[in-house]
Design a protein around this motif. Structure first.
Motif, short mmCIF file in Angstrom:
data_model
loop_
_atom_site.label_atom_id
_atom_site.label_comp_id
_atom_site.label_asym_id
_atom_site.label_seq_id
_atom_site.Cartn_x
_atom_site.Cartn_y
_atom_site.Cartn_z
N LEU A 31 0.83 -1.20 0.00
CA LEU A 31 0.00 0.00 0.00
C LEU A 31 0.87 1.26 0.00
O LEU A 31 0.62 2.19 -0.76
N PHE A 32 1.90 1.27 0.83
CA PHE A 32 2.78 2.44 0.93
C PHE A 32 3.61 2.65 -0.33
O PHE A 32 4.07 3.75 -0.59
N ASN A 33 3.80 1.61 -1.10
CA ASN A 33 4.63 1.72 -2.30
C ASN A 33 3.84 1.69 -3.59
O ASN A 33 4.40 1.44 -4.66
N THR A 34 2.54 1.96 -3.50
CA THR A 34 1.69 2.03 -4.68
C THR A 34 1.03 3.40 -4.72
O THR A 34 0.38 3.81 -3.76
N ASN A 35 1.22 4.09 -5.83
CA ASN A 35 0.56 5.37 -6.02
C ASN A 35 -0.86 5.14 -6.51
O ASN A 35 -1.12 4.20 -7.28
N LYS A 36 -1.76 6.00 -6.09
CA LYS A 36 -3.14 5.90 -6.55
C LYS A 36 -3.15 5.97 -8.08
O LYS A 36 -2.48 6.80 -8.67
N GLY A 37 -3.89 5.05 -8.71
CA GLY A 37 -3.97 5.01 -10.16
C GLY A 37 -2.95 4.08 -10.81
O GLY A 37 -2.98 3.85 -12.01
N GLU A 38 -2.06 3.53 -10.03
CA GLU A 38 -0.98 2.69 -10.55
C GLU A 38 -1.45 1.26 -10.86
O GLU A 38 -0.92 0.62 -11.75
N PRO A 43 -7.76 1.10 -9.87
CA PRO A 43 -7.09 2.40 -9.93
C PRO A 43 -7.25 3.26 -8.68
O PRO A 43 -6.44 4.17 -8.46
N GLU A 44 -8.21 2.97 -7.83
CA GLU A 44 -8.36 3.77 -6.61
C GLU A 44 -7.46 3.28 -5.48
O GLU A 44 -7.31 3.96 -4.47
N TYR A 45 -6.81 2.12 -5.66
CA TYR A 45 -5.92 1.56 -4.64
C TYR A 45 -4.61 2.36 -4.59
O TYR A 45 -4.07 2.76 -5.60
N GLY A 46 -4.09 2.55 -3.39
CA GLY A 46 -2.79 3.19 -3.21
C GLY A 46 -2.90 4.49 -2.43
O GLY A 46 -3.98 4.92 -2.04
N LEU A 47 -1.76 5.09 -2.21
CA LEU A 47 -1.70 6.36 -1.49
C LEU A 47 -1.72 7.51 -2.48
O LEU A 47 -0.96 7.52 -3.44
N ASP A 48 -2.57 8.47 -2.23
CA ASP A 48 -2.66 9.67 -3.06
C ASP A 48 -1.82 10.77 -2.41
O ASP A 48 -2.34 11.75 -1.91
N ILE A 49 -0.50 10.56 -2.40
CA ILE A 49 0.38 11.49 -1.67
C ILE A 49 1.53 12.02 -2.51
O ILE A 49 2.26 12.90 -2.07
N GLU A 50 1.72 11.50 -3.70
CA GLU A 50 2.90 11.84 -4.50
C GLU A 50 3.06 13.35 -4.65
O GLU A 50 4.16 13.89 -4.50
N HIS A 51 1.98 14.06 -4.94
CA HIS A 51 2.05 15.51 -5.13
C HIS A 51 2.46 16.24 -3.85
O HIS A 51 3.10 17.29 -3.89
N LEU A 52 2.13 15.68 -2.68
CA LEU A 52 2.51 16.31 -1.42
C LEU A 52 4.01 16.24 -1.17
O LEU A 52 4.56 17.09 -0.47
N LEU A 53 4.66 15.26 -1.74
CA LEU A 53 6.10 15.10 -1.52
C LEU A 53 6.91 16.10 -2.34
O LEU A 53 8.12 16.19 -2.17
N PHE A 54 6.24 16.86 -3.21
CA PHE A 54 6.90 17.94 -3.95
C PHE A 54 6.77 19.28 -3.23
O PHE A 54 7.35 20.27 -3.66
N GLU A 55 5.98 19.32 -2.17
CA GLU A 55 5.77 20.55 -1.40
C GLU A 55 6.92 20.74 -0.41
O GLU A 55 7.60 19.79 -0.04
#
Length: 123
Positions: A31-38, A43-55
């Motif tokens: 779960l921690f190593n899957t991006n949402k949509g991957e 497609p709803e499985y995963g963490l929707d956090i990738e964009h936050l790691l650019f902040e």
């Protein structure tokens, strides 16, 4: 006898299944190593956090990460009963260390720990 079991993803050629705690740990790692949509068919499985790691690192981002991780665990890992979830900031290493204390539904009242570290993309 094990309550939960899964294929051992670290050694897929082995007939050995992972069970109970190891099964849940493996699922949390996935779960921690899957991006949402991957995932193609989920497609709803995963963490929707990738964009936050650019902040830039701050308390607001850490709070948002914590809430998204909490929601993903509730939605995608029903075996886990969250006891405590912490997302801290390590400015020196540009990471958000994550510590999850949880119990496994249907097993003893024992508390387990899962840790991970989310690396920012702004370093």
């Amino acid at each position: 006898m094990a309550l939960y079991s899964d294929i051992n993803q670290r050694d897929m050629f082995s007939n050995h299944l992972v069970t109970d705690e190891e099964s849940v740990q493996q699922a949390l790692f996935n779960l921690f190593n899957t991006n949402k949509g991957e995932r193609i068919f989920h497609p709803e499985y995963g963490l929707d956090i990738e964009h936050l790691l650019f902040e830039l690192m701050d308390d607001e981002v850490a709070f948002d990460l914590r809430n998204r991780i909490h929601a993903a665990i509730i939605n995608f890992e029903p075996r886990v009963q969250i006891k405590q979830l912490n997302v801290d900031m390590d400015h020196d290493n540009y990471t958000y260390p994550v510590t999850l204390l949880y119990s496994i539904k249907g097993l003893s009242d024992r508390t387990f720990t899962f840790t991970d570290s989310l690396t920012t993309k702004t370093n």
